[in-house]
Design an enzyme around this catalytic site. Structure first.
Site, short mmCIF file in Angstrom:
data_model
loop_
_atom_site.label_atom_id
_atom_site.label_comp_id
_atom_site.label_asym_id
_atom_site.label_seq_id
_atom_site.Cartn_x
_atom_site.Cartn_y
_atom_site.Cartn_z
N LYS A 80 0.84 -1.20 0.00
CA LYS A 80 0.00 0.00 0.00
C LYS A 80 0.87 1.25 0.00
O LYS A 80 1.85 1.35 0.75
CB LYS A 80 -0.90 -0.03 1.23
CG LYS A 80 -1.85 1.15 1.37
CD LYS A 80 -2.67 1.02 2.65
CE LYS A 80 -3.68 2.14 2.81
NZ LYS A 80 -4.48 1.98 4.05
N SER A 155 -9.23 2.30 3.08
CA SER A 155 -8.25 2.97 2.24
C SER A 155 -7.26 2.01 1.57
O SER A 155 -6.54 2.41 0.66
CB SER A 155 -7.48 3.99 3.09
OG SER A 155 -6.74 3.36 4.12
N SER A 179 -9.96 0.14 7.13
CA SER A 179 -9.23 0.26 5.87
C SER A 179 -8.57 -1.02 5.38
O SER A 179 -8.10 -1.07 4.24
CB SER A 179 -8.18 1.37 5.96
OG SER A 179 -8.79 2.63 6.02
#
Length: 479
Positions: A80, A155, A179
């Site tokens: 990420k 996210s 997330s």
């Protein structure tokens, strides 16, 4: 699945160790897969091919000498884009960081590398990891492999979508308001929100690069397509950081059982405070039925001794305070005063809490943690929704928290997507998400399996049993 793109991390590591697959071959195969399939998805935002090829070659040379760096030796993986990766662009989706090159690896990234992983790419997210959709001005919008008209969640949306599309066997996500769990649910993969501070998240943006503060509620954790890979990722990354490691070591308890029949399970699937879409409810209740058929003792009425709405109020206060670093003081004051801003979920008004108000909210959180502690004396895990709906159609309208979602034809607040995840996250509980079915519209649904603080292996064990019975990960159509 034996095809490279859907090999598990454990399978890939074994193949590299046994020399039936080289690290270089695995890397080139995944790079080719991304080149062929990522165009309409826009999931992978930065490639680090040259360094990754050198790392893969070094891993293969070590394999030839009978050496291994660890359980992920030679396994290529993506990360990420909120986690700093040394020498590689790390933006957290922010225009002001579009050219930022990280000086050091974030702690969980360093631990993955130390276990032998070959990190070759970064995946998309919302700006500063602050939305349940993954889009930003730097890299644009990521599209869901199950249906490109829908969001990948957030996210860690790029992380979940990369797993679903067969771009990586393992991912590193983060979770403050869901997330990890929301993208796992939206993309039909698996994710583990670790117990708070079990995995040091130092080196994630936000805060600004170089920040030593680790935000309240926020955790780092693994995302994968199998529960075994989740547990491996957790084992690699968990443990005290350099400061605490001087005096502490990690000794997680074993799971409370092995087979599903060993567990006492509470099922908190429905609540008037955040009703579910009918199809989501149907799929989750089928999963509960399956757990019961497997021999688990299931109680569909057990609840901790507090109301969902009360917990959500505490969560809203504390997450608002934790995420205030994304605003300037001027912005905070403006948003807090602007009732029409629609920003009532992340809590701009909560970003300006007096310290005594934060202390009061924290005390209420501690009281809930005690009630969860008592609850888990009678039950091993609690099964819950991840979200009241599936992945949502793209919606980038502003203000963000003034958006609406539709559930069974009714308009609901955008922020309701994170309520069920906040219920467990605010109390620092571990929670594992596994897929349990697909709606008629072809969108996946996951279930949240939460358990006692620091008993992460228990939620993983129940997740493993449920995934085995429900079929586990299935590739999106066409993939």
């Amino acid at each position: 699945m034996s095809d490279l793109q859907y090999m598990s991390a454990i399978e890939m590591a074994a193949a590299i160790r046994e020399k039936s697959l080289s690290s270089a071959e695995a890397l080139e195969g995944l790079l080719a897969r991304i080149g062929e399939r990522d165009g309409p998805l826009n999931i992978v935002v930065t490639l680090d091919e040259e360094r990754a090829r050198a790392d893969a070659e070094a891993a293969d040379e070590e394999t030839a000498r009978g050496e291994s760096r660890g359980p992920l030796h030679g396994v290529p993986m993506t990360i990420k884009d909120s986690f700093c990766t040394k020498g590689v662009r790390t933006t957290s989706g922010a225009p002001e960081l579009s050219d930022h090159i990280a000086e050091n690896d974030a702690v969980p990234v360093a631990r993955l590398r130390g276990a032998g992983a070959v990190i070759f790419a970064k995946t998309n997210l919302p700006i500063y990891a602050g939305d349940v959709q993954s889009y930003n001005e730097v890299f644009g919008t990521s599209n869901n492999p199950w249906n490109v008209e829908y969001a990948v969640g957030g996210s860690s949306g790029g992380s979940g979508a990369a797993l679903a599309a067969g771009f990586t066997p393992l991912e590193l996500g983060s979770d403050i308001g869901g997330s990890i769990r929301n993208p796992a649910h939206c993309n039909g993969v698996m994710g583990h929100k670790s117990s708070f501070r079990l995995v040091p998240a130092l080196g994630q943006i936000p805060g600004p690069p170089g920040t030593l503060t680790q935000a309240d509620i926020a955790v780092a954790g693994p995302m994968a397509r199998t529960v075994d890979d989740l547990e491996l990722g957790l084992d690699v990354m968990a443990g005290p950081d350099d400061w605490e490691g001087v005096g502490y070591k990690l000794d997680l308890p074993t799971a409370r059982g092995k087979a599903l029949s060993d567990f006492k399970v509470a099922a908190w699937i429905d609540d008037d405070f955040c009703p579910l879409a009918s199809e989501v409810s149907t799929l989750l209740n089928r999963a509960v039925d399956e757990v019961e058929r497997a021999g688990a003792a299931v109680d569909r009425h057990a609840r901790p001794d507090f109301e969902f709405a009360y917990a959500n109020g505490v969560f809203s206060q504390l997450i608002g305070a934790a995420m205030c670093g994304g605003y300037s003081l001027k912005d905070i004051e403006k948003l807090a005063a602007d009732i029409e801003s629609g920003n009532t979920i992340t809590g701009a008004e909560n970003a300006v809490l007096r310290h005594r108000a934060w202390l009061s909210a924290n005390e209420r959180r501690l009281q809930m943690r005690r009630k969860w502690f008592e609850f888990f004396k009678s039950y091993d895990v609690v099964l819950m929704p991840v979200s009241p709906t599936t992945a949502i159609p793209h919606d980038h309208s502003e203000p963000q928290w003034g958006r609406k979602i539709k559930i069974d034809g009714a308009e609901r607040d955008y922020g309701e997507q994170i309520r069920w995840m906040g219920l467990t996250g605010v109390s620092y509980l571990p929670a594992t998400v596994v897929p349990v079915g697909v709606t008629r519209a072809g969108l996946p649904v996951g279930i949240q399996i939460a358990g006692p603080y620091l008993e992460d292996r228990t939620t993983l064990a129940v997740a493993r049993g449920l995934a085995d019975r429900m079929g586990g990960f299935q590739p999106p159509p066409g993939f």
